[in-house]
Design an enzyme around this catalytic site. Structure first.
Site, short mmCIF file in Angstrom:
data_model
loop_
_atom_site.label_atom_id
_atom_site.label_comp_id
_atom_site.label_asym_id
_atom_site.label_seq_id
_atom_site.Cartn_x
_atom_site.Cartn_y
_atom_site.Cartn_z
N ASP A 130 0.79 -1.21 -0.21
CA ASP A 130 -0.10 0.01 -0.24
C ASP A 130 0.95 1.04 0.06
OD1 ASP A 130 -2.53 -1.26 0.07
OD2 ASP A 130 -2.81 -0.95 2.00
N HIS A 165 7.17 10.85 15.24
CA HIS A 165 6.75 11.98 14.51
C HIS A 165 6.77 13.34 15.35
CE1 HIS A 165 5.71 9.54 11.39
NE2 HIS A 165 4.35 9.35 11.60
N ARG A 168 -0.26 24.80 12.31
CA ARG A 168 -1.20 23.70 12.01
C ARG A 168 -0.49 23.04 10.81
NH1 ARG A 168 -6.47 25.71 9.74
NH2 ARG A 168 -6.87 26.38 11.81
N LEU A 225 -1.77 33.38 14.99
CA LEU A 225 -1.40 33.95 16.41
C LEU A 225 -2.55 34.55 17.07
CD1 LEU A 225 1.02 34.93 18.51
CD2 LEU A 225 1.17 37.14 17.24
#
Length: 599
Positions: free
Chosen positions: A123, A348, A483, A492
């Site tokens: 995959d 991560h 993000r 901010l």
């Protein structure tokens, strides 16, 4: 003989022996001296030209007119197959730039790159690796001469591989012209060889096929191990003895997980180094290729407003949050052997933390950056059990739909205690970050799908407007949010007066939404990392001492969780996670930033 090649996406470096002659300034012969350990120089008496790659700063060129007829070249000594040449590779900017600057074309007999995806029927290869390679081809980032081979145990023809790959290829949203034509051209470069991962004979057959496509050019070979970790060593051993490049470089990309703890990770590294040098091993963590993660150092080191604030003096806490709104969905067999801490937090999130918290590196060179990351990891306290909260999602019915529990997955044992959620408080014992909690949270089957970094600043001392916020001082806290995915953004949170005659304050966002600011589609992380591996850029890959330091933080608490058979707290599928995570944050006077709805 080898030559140097470059694409507009970045310089492309080649190892090997070099020889070339040239004519400059009306036919007068020049001497081009290449040294494997020193910069490249070509020097006329009255001209000086400096060439430098924007990605890998290895090469300078200067012209000198001395009437020499041919070049003199220092050959590069090659070690045993799969071992990196002792000399450093050379890299240059684009061929046209070189030609314009010094008056000759160094692109005769360009080298070739052969990319072998080991585990091509899986995959990861189908969904990520082949699409990323096509995107690089579409953008003109791959060398002129390249070949892609899929290698796996499954019986498959070249045509069947191309048909399988074609179903996952897409063109950029902002660049759809000639899409079908580009796909057809790319698929013609894709081939397949079936073989066992532990068969030197099968890899020797692959080597023969690769040489046919390389057609006598200097061959550089990249192997991507898209396989379970128990296959890594056999595949590397066979590729080393039977399919490594004789004259160019050979590199191997290794997918996580890199072991289950300190001992198994060290054993894997030791086994790999029987056949590879450290700088041939590219341990990939695709989160390091995310656009917003790579932008961390730019945001911090090139903006004066942030760097002075980046310390315990102004930052109250840092939160690294990873959540998925789906469960294991058939991958439970793999996941149950590792759990969320090994799968997400130890790699991560910890890598992002190291990039966030590191000191200013000496340069942007890969080793300088990785040195600073290692210093951060070595300064951290090993994780304690009391600083960890774990959970596992259970079945939940919402809106008439019943969502399964983790143990409802047929590939997961019914009595499994493997956490699908974890929260942890970590601390860095150095002058910059002493006492600042770094809170991590990662989980599956939560209420939202996101990955972000939240930096909560300290309260304003003696704030004149405290009465406008009441007793909830957290409402007055400035917060920087990065993000990572989805809807990449940097914003901010500031306090602002609501327009009107009264004095009413609210929290507003200074927002950089990437989709609104940049029309260009953001490349997938695998595209960036594959390109870096081809170019020999190691900045976004994990070094062995980084890996050792990371595992030393998590191994003790992982062993304690498993030996004591700690039962995870159960939380409903689609919820915000177990209550224990909130108690953990509250212990350090912190409120999770993702509990509020951001605009």
């Amino acid at each position: 003989m080898a030559t140097l090649y470059s694409t507009h996406c970045g310089s492309y470096s080649v190892g090997g022996s070099y020889s070339l002659s040239l004519s400059i300034n009306g036919g007068q012969n020049q001497r081009l001296a290449l040294s494997s350990s020193s910069p490249l120089r070509v020097v006329p008496s009255k001209a000086k030209v400096v060439l430098q790659s924007h990605r890998i700063s290895h090469l300078n060129a200067v012209l000198m007119q001395d009437g020499a007829v041919a070049t003199t070249v220092t050959p590069i000594e090659n070690e045993t197959p799969m071992k990196k040449p002792k000399a450093a590779s050379l890299s240059v900017p684009s061929s046209q730039e070189c030609k314009d600057a010094v008056g000759f074309d160094i692109n005769e007999n360009e080298p070739t790159v052969s990319i072998t995806v080991v585990g091509a029927s899986g995959d990861l290869a189908k969904k990520k690796i082949f699409p990323a390679l096509f995107a690089l081809y579409y953008e003109g980032c791959l060398p002129k001469h390249f070949t892609i081979y899929g290698y796996a145990r499954s019986k498959m023809t070249d045509a069947e591989l191309r048909n399988m790959v074609s179903r996952t290829l897409t063109c950029r949203i902002d660049k759809r012209e000639n899409c079908d034509e580009k796909m057809e051209q790319f698929l013609k470069r894709c081939f397949y060889h079936s073989g066992q991962y532990d068969s030197e004979e099968n890899f020797a057959q692959l080597d023969k096929k690769l040489k046919e496509h390389e057609a006598g050019r200097v061959s550089n070979r990249l192997f991507y191990l898209s396989t379970p970790p128990n296959i890594f060593i056999d595949a590397v051993r066979c590729a080393s003895s039977s399919a490594s490049s004789a004259h160019g470089w050979t590199r191997v990309i290794v997918e996580k997980p890199f072991g289950r703890d300190s001992e198994s990770s060290a054993a894997l590294t030791k086994a790999l180094k029987q056949y590879l040098e450290e700088d041939q091993i590219f341990r990939i963590d695709h989160y390091l290729g995310k656009e917003l993660v790579e932008n961390l150092s730019v945001l911090r080191f090139s903006n004066l407003i942030f760097e002075p604030l980046w310390s315990r003096q102004y930052i109250r806490n840092v939160q690294l949050i990873f959540s998925e709104d789906f469960g294991t969905e058939g991958r439970g067999g793999y996941f149950d052997n590792y759990g969320i801490i090994r799968d997400i937090m130890q790699n991560h999130l910890l890598q992002i933390l190291a990039l966030f918290a590191m000191e200013t590196p000496v340069s942007l060179d890969a080793e300088d950056i990785r040195n600073e990351k290692v210093k951060v990891l070595r300064s951290m306290r090993p994780l304690q059990l009391e600083d960890v909260a774990i959970g596992q999602y259970k079945s939940h019915t919402k809106g008439g739909v019943t969502y399964p529990a983790y143990t409802d997955d047929k590939t997961v044992p019914k009595d499994s205690l493997t956490p699908t959620f974890a929260a942890a408080a970590l601390f860095i014992d150095n002058a910059r970050w002493d006492g600042v909690p770094f809170l991590m949270k990662a989980g599956k089957a939560l209420h939202t799908n996101r990955a972000e970094i939240r930096v909560q600043f300290r309260h304003v001392p003696g704030n004149l407007y405290n009465r406008n916020f009441g007793n909830d001082l957290d409402r007055a806290t400035n917060e920087l949010v990065i993000r990572v995915q989805p809807d990449e953004a940097i914003y901010l949170k500031i306090n602002n007066k609501v327009p009107g005659l009264g004095m009413r304050l609210d929290r507003s966002n200074l927002n950089l939404l990437y989709a609104a600011r940049y029309s260009k589609e953001i490349p997938d992380a695998y595209e960036r990392l594959l390109l870096d591996a081809i170019e020999g850029e190691r900045r976004l890959f994990i070094r062995s001492d980084e890996l050792d330091a990371a595992w030393s933080l998590f191994t003790p608490v992982l062993k304690e969780l498993e030996e004591k058979k700690i039962v995870p707290e159960y939380y409903p599928y689609g919820s915000r996670g177990p209550v224990g995570a909130h108690y953990l944050a509250a212990r350090y006077n912190v409120r999770w930033g993702d509990l509020t709805v951001d605009q």
